[in-house]
Design a protein around this motif. Structure first.
Motif, PDB file in Angstrom:
ATOM      1  N   LYS A  72       0.687  -1.419   0.070  1.00  0.00           N
ATOM      2  CA  LYS A  72       0.272   0.247   0.004  1.00  0.00           C
ATOM      3  C   LYS A  72       1.017   1.313   0.002  1.00  0.00           C
ATOM      4  O   LYS A  72       0.635   2.161  -0.751  1.00  0.00           O
ATOM      5  CB  LYS A  72      -1.016  -0.182   0.987  1.00  0.00           C
ATOM      6  N   GLN A  73       2.005   1.240   0.705  1.00  0.00           N
ATOM      7  CA  GLN A  73       2.785   2.267   1.006  1.00  0.00           C
ATOM      8  C   GLN A  73       3.605   2.510  -0.462  1.00  0.00           C
ATOM      9  O   GLN A  73       3.569   3.661  -0.940  1.00  0.00           O
ATOM     10  CB  GLN A  73       3.952   2.093   1.906  1.00  0.00           C
ATOM     11  N   PHE A  74       4.038   1.523  -0.933  1.00  0.00           N
ATOM     12  CA  PHE A  74       4.776   1.631  -2.055  1.00  0.00           C
ATOM     13  C   PHE A  74       3.931   2.039  -3.250  1.00  0.00           C
ATOM     14  O   PHE A  74       4.351   2.922  -4.077  1.00  0.00           O
ATOM     15  CB  PHE A  74       5.483   0.082  -2.542  1.00  0.00           C
ATOM     16  N   SER A  75       2.807   1.558  -3.524  1.00  0.00           N
ATOM     17  CA  SER A  75       1.848   1.905  -4.819  1.00  0.00           C
ATOM     18  C   SER A  75       1.493   3.381  -4.243  1.00  0.00           C
ATOM     19  O   SER A  75       1.340   4.086  -5.504  1.00  0.00           O
ATOM     20  CB  SER A  75       0.650   1.215  -4.758  1.00  0.00           C
ATOM     21  N   LYS A  76       1.425   3.853  -3.307  1.00  0.00           N
ATOM     22  CA  LYS A  76       1.104   5.307  -3.113  1.00  0.00           C
ATOM     23  C   LYS A  76       2.222   6.286  -3.484  1.00  0.00           C
ATOM     24  O   LYS A  76       2.143   7.095  -4.267  1.00  0.00           O
ATOM     25  CB  LYS A  76       1.104   5.673  -1.727  1.00  0.00           C
TER      26      LYS A  76
END
Length: 208
Positions: A72-76
């Motif tokens: 989730k953090q990376f895709s953000k």
């Protein structure tokens, strides 16, 4: 927050290269990938050729693991990079590099990013004189990151800075080893980021 809690060396073996998740240990003869150069698991030594999708996924997972992020953090970060003008892959790496936990690691306060994240969470650092205990904090050009005065007595900082002084400092950072502080001089270009990654594969993965 969810966090990977299994053996970190398995991640390096899974990617087939050293991710330096354990800092200095990765350069010694104790490194697991030097002993077993194949993926973990029952069928690790029998894996065949990867598809284009698998190659893209593997590269994305590798970079995600290096910086210690969840999906989730990376895709953000990728979505933010995609919105900006410029080369998406390079912008993505710039966002990741300017995380506080990464800056702390790059300056040399810690031997790896996991240690950096832990020490940031425990409040050992100041950004422009103010306490910041958020690992994902976006450090800006001109910001000064320093070890809290009361924390300077901890051996971990002195030992790590001594090692970093010997290894040298990245061109986009300035480090005052005696003062236990560092400064971001400019946003790093791709050439300034010592990372063996093919970020274009990550762009292709999210652009499917």
């Amino acid at each position: 927050m969810a966090r990977y809690r299994d053996a970190l060396c398995k991640l390096c073996r899974r990617d087939g290269e050293k991710l330096f998740l354990k800092g200095g240990r990765c350069t010694t003869d104790k490194c697991a990938i030097d002993k077993r150069k194949y993926p973990p698991g029952q069928h690790g030594q029998r894996r065949g050729k990867l598809s284009d999708y698998a190659v893209q996924l593997k590269e994305k997972q590798k970079v995600k693991r290096i910086y210690g992020l969840l999906e989730k953090q990376f895709s953000k970060y990728f979505k933010e990079a995609e919105k900006k003008k410029g080369i998406t892959g390079e912008l993505l790496l710039q966002f990741l590099e300017r995380r506080l936990d990464n800056i702390v690691y790059r300056i040399g306060f810690t031997s790896n990013r996991n240690q950096a994240r832990q020490l940031v969470l425990h409040g050992h650092f100041r950004v422009n004189g103010k306490k910041v205990n958020i690992p994902s904090y976006n450090v800006k050009v001109g910001d000064v990151i320093a070890v809290h005065e009361a924390s300077k007595k901890l051996n971990v900082f002195g030992e790590n800075l001594q090692r970093q002084q010997h290894e040298g400092v990245l061109s986009w950072l300035e480090v005052d080893f005696a003062g236990y502080k560092g400064k971001v001089l400019h946003v790093p270009s791709r050439d300034d980021i010592p990372l063996t990654a093919k970020e274009q594969l990550i762009v292709e993965f999210y652009s499917r």
